[in-house]
Design a protein around this motif. Structure first.
Motif, PDB file in Angstrom:
ATOM      1  N   LEU A 164       9.164 -54.866 -28.193  1.00 19.93           N
ATOM      2  CA  LEU A 164       8.140 -54.149 -27.424  1.00 19.93           C
ATOM      3  C   LEU A 164       7.236 -55.219 -26.853  1.00 19.93           C
ATOM      4  O   LEU A 164       6.730 -56.063 -27.600  1.00 19.93           O
ATOM      5  N   VAL A 167       1.970 -54.027 -24.669  1.00 20.92           N
ATOM      6  CA  VAL A 167       1.447 -52.670 -24.524  1.00 20.92           C
ATOM      7  C   VAL A 167      -0.007 -52.661 -24.993  1.00 20.92           C
ATOM      8  O   VAL A 167      -0.400 -53.454 -25.853  1.00 20.92           O
ATOM      9  N   ARG A 177      -2.206 -44.967 -31.076  1.00 20.89           N
ATOM     10  CA  ARG A 177      -1.195 -44.877 -30.028  1.00 20.89           C
ATOM     11  C   ARG A 177       0.170 -45.083 -30.658  1.00 20.89           C
ATOM     12  O   ARG A 177       0.306 -45.786 -31.661  1.00 20.89           O
ATOM     13  N   SER A 178       1.197 -44.472 -30.046  1.00 23.38           N
ATOM     14  CA  SER A 178       2.564 -44.611 -30.523  1.00 23.38           C
ATOM     15  C   SER A 178       3.447 -45.131 -29.396  1.00 23.38           C
ATOM     16  O   SER A 178       3.306 -44.708 -28.241  1.00 23.38           O
ATOM     17  N   TYR A 179       4.348 -46.034 -29.747  1.00 22.26           N
ATOM     18  CA  TYR A 179       5.260 -46.615 -28.768  1.00 22.26           C
ATOM     19  C   TYR A 179       6.673 -46.643 -29.351  1.00 22.26           C
ATOM     20  O   TYR A 179       6.857 -46.825 -30.562  1.00 22.26           O
ATOM     21  N   GLN A 255       3.545 -47.344 -34.450  1.00 22.42           N
ATOM     22  CA  GLN A 255       2.306 -46.565 -34.416  1.00 22.42           C
ATOM     23  C   GLN A 255       1.151 -47.502 -34.729  1.00 22.42           C
ATOM     24  O   GLN A 255       1.186 -48.248 -35.709  1.00 22.42           O
TER      25      GLN A 255
END
Length: 260
Positions: A164, A167, A177-179, A255
């Motif tokens: 990831l 972000v 926030r969730s990714y 998360q």
């Protein structure tokens, strides 16, 4: 090549890796912890603390202990279509976090680092009795380190990683926030899908004794010279059955919650 499924107990895992999965990850494959940048109050920036939970969403692909990085927008750990950096190549090929640790120490734009202390193993694999599928980390940074990146090796691959890149971190206290993270091929080593070309913990975590030790070092004969691409997954060209050890994206859920 012999492919024998064996009952997986902690003793079996330790035996297959010689010194144990964690020792192999920390020693044979590289550092299992990274020296993070001090968050502090540098340049008037107040310290921030985040709770970061990384969950392995696959059914047949263990991860090395996850590394999460808080950084400024100028830092890019990887990008699809670009050659992998040495730091990403070492994570993707060998589970080696050393070069990523050097980046954290040398770059003022990296503001905080946190690393898990165990591999993340899906519930469907035998080693899940010993290792979790998710880990929660505490990440310290400051207001200038407003972005998050995550990397972890896909252990049963030649040069695959979950990633990831850049972000936004939550701004407000108690905001979360969730990714979702996808799987990537570093493009640095040909994907043989052979146990002999995988890091030693792969077989131990799969509960397999193939009769070959595997390797925690890059093989020049397999050098690919490519670029980072979305990973094609396990296609069945080597020792792994795609139906058992393959995956679909996303491979991880990240998360993030700001604590203070």
């Amino acid at each position: 090549m012999r492919d024998t499924t064996t009952p997986t107990t902690r003793r079996t895992v330790l035996g297959l890796t010689g010194a144990g999965v964690l020792t192999a990850l920390a020693g044979c494959l590289g550092s299992a912890s990274l020296p993070g940048q001090a968050a502090g109050n540098e340049n008037g920036q107040s310290a921030r603390t985040y709770r970061v939970t990384v969950a392995n969403l696959t059914t047949g692909q263990p991860f090395t202990p996850p590394a999460v990085v808080a950084h400024r927008a100028s830092v890019e750990l990887f990008a699809v279509g670009d050659p992998a950096s040495d730091a990403i190549r070492e994570v993707a090929e060998n589970g080696n976090l050393g070069p990523l640790g050097e980046l954290a120490e040398e770059s003022d734009d990296v503001r905080g680092v946190a690393v898990g202390d165990t591999p993340l193993v899906p519930d469907e694999l035998p080693a899940s009795e010993m290792f979790p599928a998710a880990a929660t980390l505490e990440l310290e940074t400051d207001a200038s380190g407003a972005y998050l990146s995550f990397v972890s090796m896909l252990i049963g691959t030649n040069d695959g990683f979950a990633g990831l890149d850049t972000v936004p971190l939550p701004e407000r206290v108690n905001e979360s926030r969730s990714y979702f993270a996808a799987s990537y091929d570093a493009g640095t080593e040909v994907n043989t899908e052979a146990y002999g070309d995988m890091v030693p913990p792969a077989q131990a975590l799969y509960g397999i004794d193939s009769g070959t030790e595997g390797t925690g070092a890059s093989d020049p004969d397999l050098a690919e010279g490519g670029v980072v691409t979305p990973h094609a997954g396990i296609v069945g060209d080597g020792d792994l059955d795609p139906a058992v050890y393959g995956w679909d994206d996303p491979v991880a859920l990240i998360q993030v919650e700001r604590l203070d």
